[in-house]
Design a protein around this motif. Structure first.
Motif, PDB file in Angstrom:
ATOM      1  N   GLY A 178       0.814  -1.204   0.000  1.00 57.68           N
ATOM      2  CA  GLY A 178       0.000   0.000   0.000  1.00 57.68           C
ATOM      3  C   GLY A 178       0.851   1.259   0.000  1.00 57.68           C
ATOM      4  N   PRO A 179       0.245   2.404  -0.280  1.00 57.95           N
ATOM      5  CA  PRO A 179       1.003   3.661  -0.411  1.00 57.95           C
ATOM      6  C   PRO A 179       1.817   4.019   0.822  1.00 57.95           C
ATOM      7  CG  PRO A 179      -1.212   3.930  -1.286  1.00 57.95           C
ATOM      8  CD  PRO A 179      -1.190   2.592  -0.626  1.00 57.95           C
ATOM      9  N   ARG A 180       1.256   3.822   2.023  1.00 55.88           N
ATOM     10  CA  ARG A 180       2.000   4.212   3.220  1.00 55.88           C
ATOM     11  C   ARG A 180       3.302   3.438   3.332  1.00 55.88           C
ATOM     12  NH1 ARG A 180       0.297   3.105   9.554  1.00 55.88           N
ATOM     13  NH2 ARG A 180       2.395   3.418  10.390  1.00 55.88           N
ATOM     14  N   ALA A 187      10.567   7.416   0.401  1.00 63.17           N
ATOM     15  CA  ALA A 187      10.791   8.820   0.763  1.00 63.17           C
ATOM     16  C   ALA A 187      12.154   9.012   1.420  1.00 63.17           C
ATOM     17  CB  ALA A 187       9.679   9.312   1.689  1.00 63.17           C
ATOM     18  N   GLN A 188      12.675   7.975   2.059  1.00 58.41           N
ATOM     19  CA  GLN A 188      13.996   8.086   2.674  1.00 58.41           C
ATOM     20  C   GLN A 188      15.079   8.312   1.622  1.00 58.41           C
ATOM     21  OE1 GLN A 188      14.897   5.179   5.894  1.00 58.41           O
ATOM     22  NE2 GLN A 188      12.916   4.274   5.393  1.00 58.41           N
ATOM     23  N   LEU A 189      14.828   7.836   0.404  1.00 56.50           N
ATOM     24  CA  LEU A 189      15.854   7.857  -0.641  1.00 56.50           C
ATOM     25  C   LEU A 189      15.744   9.054  -1.570  1.00 56.50           C
ATOM     26  CD1 LEU A 189      15.783   4.094  -1.716  1.00 56.50           C
ATOM     27  CD2 LEU A 189      17.023   5.164   0.163  1.00 56.50           C
ATOM     28  N   GLU A 190      14.577   9.706  -1.604  1.00 62.23           N
ATOM     29  CA  GLU A 190      14.339  10.820  -2.527  1.00 62.23           C
ATOM     30  C   GLU A 190      14.728  10.443  -3.960  1.00 62.23           C
ATOM     31  OE1 GLU A 190      16.801  13.597  -0.187  1.00 62.23           O
ATOM     32  OE2 GLU A 190      14.969  14.790   0.030  1.00 62.23           O
ATOM     33  N   PRO A 191      14.033   9.463  -4.534  1.00 67.05           N
ATOM     34  CA  PRO A 191      14.418   8.990  -5.870  1.00 67.05           C
ATOM     35  C   PRO A 191      14.188  10.035  -6.949  1.00 67.05           C
ATOM     36  CG  PRO A 191      12.328   8.017  -5.192  1.00 67.05           C
ATOM     37  CD  PRO A 191      12.861   8.748  -3.992  1.00 67.05           C
ATOM     38  N   LYS A 192      15.008   9.969  -7.979  1.00 66.15           N
ATOM     39  CA  LYS A 192      14.841  10.865  -9.125  1.00 66.15           C
ATOM     40  C   LYS A 192      13.818  10.305 -10.105  1.00 66.15           C
ATOM     41  CE  LYS A 192      18.107  13.484 -10.550  1.00 66.15           C
ATOM     42  NZ  LYS A 192      19.378  14.054 -11.079  1.00 66.15           N
ATOM     43  N   VAL A 193      13.663   8.954 -10.129  1.00 65.31           N
ATOM     44  CA  VAL A 193      12.732   8.297 -11.043  1.00 65.31           C
ATOM     45  C   VAL A 193      11.957   7.241 -10.264  1.00 65.31           C
ATOM     46  CG1 VAL A 193      12.506   6.819 -13.083  1.00 65.31           C
ATOM     47  CG2 VAL A 193      14.174   8.681 -13.074  1.00 65.31           C
ATOM     48  N   THR A 275       7.584  -3.838  10.341  1.00 63.78           N
ATOM     49  CA  THR A 275       6.551  -4.312  11.278  1.00 63.78           C
ATOM     50  C   THR A 275       6.880  -3.959  12.714  1.00 63.78           C
ATOM     51  OG1 THR A 275       7.648  -6.457  11.346  1.00 63.78           O
ATOM     52  CG2 THR A 275       5.831  -6.197   9.795  1.00 63.78           C
ATOM     53  N   THR A 276       8.075  -3.446  12.986  1.00 63.57           N
ATOM     54  CA  THR A 276       8.437  -3.062  14.351  1.00 63.57           C
ATOM     55  C   THR A 276       8.940  -1.622  14.402  1.00 63.57           C
ATOM     56  OG1 THR A 276      10.647  -3.985  14.018  1.00 63.57           O
ATOM     57  CG2 THR A 276       9.015  -5.417  15.019  1.00 63.57           C
ATOM     58  N   GLY A 277       8.601  -0.822  13.419  1.00 62.16           N
ATOM     59  CA  GLY A 277       9.039   0.564  13.368  1.00 62.16           C
ATOM     60  C   GLY A 277       9.277   0.971  11.932  1.00 62.16           C
ATOM     61  N   LYS A 278       9.803   2.171  11.758  1.00 63.09           N
ATOM     62  CA  LYS A 278      10.080   2.656  10.417  1.00 63.09           C
ATOM     63  C   LYS A 278      11.068   1.724   9.728  1.00 63.09           C
ATOM     64  CE  LYS A 278      11.486   6.841   7.942  1.00 63.09           C
ATOM     65  NZ  LYS A 278      11.997   8.231   8.079  1.00 63.09           N
ATOM     66  N   VAL A 627       2.400  -0.670  15.941  1.00 60.66           N
ATOM     67  CA  VAL A 627       3.411  -1.729  15.902  1.00 60.66           C
ATOM     68  C   VAL A 627       3.639  -2.272  14.498  1.00 60.66           C
ATOM     69  CG1 VAL A 627       2.863  -2.410  18.262  1.00 60.66           C
ATOM     70  CG2 VAL A 627       1.816  -3.655  16.374  1.00 60.66           C
ATOM     71  N   ALA A 628       2.720  -2.010  13.571  1.00 61.61           N
ATOM     72  CA  ALA A 628       2.880  -2.558  12.227  1.00 61.61           C
ATOM     73  C   ALA A 628       2.052  -1.761  11.240  1.00 61.61           C
ATOM     74  CB  ALA A 628       2.458  -4.026  12.179  1.00 61.61           C
ATOM     75  N   SER A 629       2.618  -1.583  10.064  1.00 65.63           N
ATOM     76  CA  SER A 629       1.867  -1.002   8.962  1.00 65.63           C
ATOM     77  C   SER A 629       1.048  -2.113   8.319  1.00 65.63           C
ATOM     78  CB  SER A 629       2.823  -0.386   7.938  1.00 65.63           C
ATOM     79  OG  SER A 629       2.130   0.033   6.795  1.00 65.63           O
ATOM     80  N   ARG A 630      -0.265  -1.938   8.274  1.00 67.52           N
ATOM     81  CA  ARG A 630      -1.114  -3.027   7.799  1.00 67.52           C
ATOM     82  C   ARG A 630      -0.814  -3.433   6.364  1.00 67.52           C
ATOM     83  NH1 ARG A 630      -5.415  -4.570  11.053  1.00 67.52           N
ATOM     84  NH2 ARG A 630      -5.832  -3.205  12.816  1.00 67.52           N
ATOM     85  N   ASP A 631      -0.404  -2.499   5.540  1.00 65.29           N
ATOM     86  CA  ASP A 631      -0.139  -2.910   4.165  1.00 65.29           C
ATOM     87  C   ASP A 631       1.248  -3.525   4.002  1.00 65.29           C
ATOM     88  OD1 ASP A 631       1.306  -0.570   4.339  1.00 65.29           O
ATOM     89  OD2 ASP A 631       0.067   0.543   2.926  1.00 65.29           O
TER      90      ASP A 631
END
Length: 653
Positions: A178-180, A187-193, A275-278, A627-631
């Motif tokens: 999923g998007p999140r 977003a950590q990488l700031e991709p160019k493409v 599943t346990t953080g960012k 505790v976890a991102s569902r997607d």
């Protein structure tokens, strides 16, 4: 790896294994070229972890690594973290994916979205050259990031190799995320493409991802270019607004050149489960992955020119990165996209027959499901080319080992491994010269100084301990993206035992070196001073035919042992009693649960790993969303029953 006694092997190497295998060829080369003779795997392993420079230089020379500038030495510093491998060398991972006869098949792709696709090495080279030229037109250069929201299809491989050829940095997520989850990673990488599909087919269902791609684009405002890869599901419009098409990206031919980058230059970023953080953005290097995958794929998986590797994986799992590295050995890769169990459980065996796989990777869950269903792959399918079955992702119960032996006899090696995203390879594994014991991994991989440590950092044998690596490996990551001072990296692997890599698993080594991985060390059970890995617990519970899956949690503050089971036929007191009796008999009375509760599904990540730690946190009062991102879950609703259990004060959900 000293001599000793242990469980009898169920599979032993063939008498001619040294003559017919790649590791046998390597041993002969060591004797001819280095004057080094080893009488078996244990002696070879001991040398590989005590003479690190000699071993890894031999890997470099044996496989003919092509350097643009040669290294000044093999290992300048062995300190962990911060080991300095092959300083001064420049090379390029992607360059090693090409060579030999361009007419040989490189890629065999099977999908539920479109007809089969095959590419020769020559065709792959042409497409990579065109994609490289297209990325250059979009402004991609050395050090820039290229992110992919793509399935396991040829275009993904083409884009990865093109990115690597430029010295740019690759990262990928599977389109079922999923998007999140995707934004948390990219977003950590700031991709160019960003490369993306608009949809795909999974079994009989068309999956529309246009809304998800739009949300991802909104979450990556600094990404100026989106490339649409045509792969739409049957009933959906296959387009993305304001995107460069794949055809436009590949419109112009170009020479396939390879940027000469330092050994430590970033090749790709892999992400922890989230599943346990960012999610941790784990940076892997050109030289380290090249050397490790050459060693692993040839000397453990026994891949040779002309072989074919099939291992179902999405682009979010490190096994995708390992799969495509089969090209380094002039073997071809089978790319599978869609539902691996469609139209039925036998589909992966059919694909192995159809594609002529010599190495087939399968999950422990898949093997056990085939066993329960009465599948007889060696009799039902033409698998004469198959030499190895690889298995990873979670422990395989002893019954799974015996089932493979019963079905295939001794002509197919079952190679069970354990490693992970952090090193993008195996730490423990088997190979053509190592015996196989039911329920155990054959031993540490070459170049991996794996040990078990107790709480005080002393080595232990015959008892559960922390899985550690006491000497550096080239495929250990350079760090985490954005972790400028290295504090998150050091905290992840080196906080417990300074100067020693702590992997996060419990392991028990036998004196001979074979091992049992008993689950994550932060989820280990400890009652009455007796440690028990969760994997051993599951091996007992899930052997019962009524149990499809299970998860156990020990709440130390209340000394409560809670077992949750997915029991399709229902859970009653009689089944509870059978479970308790099985655990008492196989393990100990201390490990009979205080409560056994049915849940609709056991929560797993998208790579199949059980989410023991997030469940434990929920049972201690944390909210599922914390505790976890569902997607990031295989079943986004799987945590709900545990939240209800916690809220009910231990009444059944």
């Amino acid at each position: 790896m000293t001599a000793g006694t242990g469980a009898a092997p169920i599979w032993t190497p063939a008498p001619d294994a040294r003559d017919t295998s790649e590791i046998g060829r390597y041993l002969r080369w060591l004797e001819d070229e280095r004057g080094l003779a080893f009488d078996g795997y244990p002696a070879l392993w001991e040398w590989s972890v005590t003479d690190l420079a000699g071993f890894w230089t031999s890997i470099w020379d044996f496989f003919g690594v092509r350097a643009h500038t040669p290294p000044e030495e093999a290992l300048r510093s062995a300190a962990m973290p911060g080991a300095e491998w092959f300083p001064g060398a420049t090379l390029n991972y992607a360059e090693h994916a090409f060579g030999g006869d361009d007419a040989d098949v490189a890629v065999v792709a099977r999908s539920q979205t479109r007809p089969p696709v095959e590419l020769t090495f020559g065709e792959l080279r042409e497409q990579v050259a065109r994609a490289r030229a297209g990325l250059v037109r979009l402004g991609v250069g050395r050090g820039d990031r290229v992110a992919a929201y793509l399935p396991n299809i040829p275009e993904t491989l083409v884009a990865f190799l093109a990115t690597a050829s430029l010295g740019a940095v690759w990262a990928s997520c599977a389109p079922e995320f999923g998007p999140r989850s995707v934004v948390d990673r990219f977003a950590q990488l700031e991709p160019k493409v960003l490369l993306a599909v608009a949809g795909y087919r999974y079994g009989e269902r068309d999956i529309d991802r246009r809304g998800e791609v739009a949300a991802i684009r909104d979450g990556l405002p600094g990404t100026p270019h989106v490339v649409h890869v045509p792969y739409g599901a049957h009933t959906l419009s296959d387009s993305l607004p304001d995107a460069t098409s794949w055809g436009e990206l590949l419109a112009e031919p170009g020479p396939l050149e390879f940027a000469a980058v330092p050994f430590d230059h970033p090749l790709f970023v892999l992400f922890s489960s989230g599943t346990t953080g960012k999610p941790k953005a784990i940076v892997h290097r050109h030289g380290g992955i090249l050397l490790e995958h050459l060693k692993n794929h040839a000397l453990s998986w026994d891949l040779r020119p002309g072989d074919r590797m099939l291992w179902f994986s999405t682009t979010a799992w490190m096994l995708w990165n390992a799969l495509v590295s089969a090209l380094l050995l002039r073997a071809s890769v089978v790319l599978i996209d869609g539902d691996p169990a469609h139209p039925d459980l036998r589909e992966q065996w059919r694909l192995a027959e159809e594609t002529g796989a010599t190495l087939m990777g399968v999950s422990p869950g898949y093997l056990m499901a085939c066993r329960r269903a009465g599948v007889d792959p060696a009799r039902e399918f033409g698998l004469a080319r198959l030499r190895q079955l690889g298995s990873a992702g979670s422990p395989l119960p002893p019954e799974g080992y015996r089932w493979v032996l019963e079905r295939f006899g001794d002509r197919v090696l079952l190679n069970v491994g354990s490693g992970g995203t952090d090193v993008c390879t195996g730490l423990l594994q088997g190979g053509p010269l190592q015996p196989v014991r039911a329920g155990e991994i054959s031993g540490p991989c070459l170049g991996v100084a794996a040990r078990a440590f107790d709480e005080d950092g002393a080595p232990v044998v015959g008892a559960l301990g922390e899985l550690v690596v006491t000497a550096p490996m080239p495929s250990m990551p350079t760090g985490f993206w954005g972790d400028a001072d290295g504090s998150r990296y050091r905290g992840a692997y080196f906080d417990r035992y300074p100067g020693v890599w702590r992997h996060g698993d419990w392991v028990r080594f036998a004196p001979e070196g074979h091992a049992v991985v008993a689950g994550r060390s932060d989820a280990t059970l400890n009652r009455g001073g007796v440690r028990l890995g969760t994997a051993e617990f599951y091996g007992v519970v899930e052997e019962l035919p009524e149990i499809a899956d299970s998860l156990v949690v020990h709440l130390e503050d209340r000394d409560e042992l809670l077992l949750f089971v997915a029991a399709p036929g229902g859970l009653d007191d009689a089944l509870r009693a059978r479970i308790a009796a099985a655990l008492r008999g196989a393990l100990s009375p201390r490990h009979v649960p205080d409560a056994i509760t049915a849940v609709p599904a056991i929560p797993r990540g998208r790579t199949g790993k059980k989410l023991e730690v997030p469940v434990k946190r929920i049972l201690r009062g944390a909210r599922p969303e914390d505790v976890a991102s569902r997607d990031a879950l295989a079943d986004p609703a799987a945590l709900d029953a545990f939240a209800a259990f916690a809220a009910s004060g231990r009444s059944a959900p």
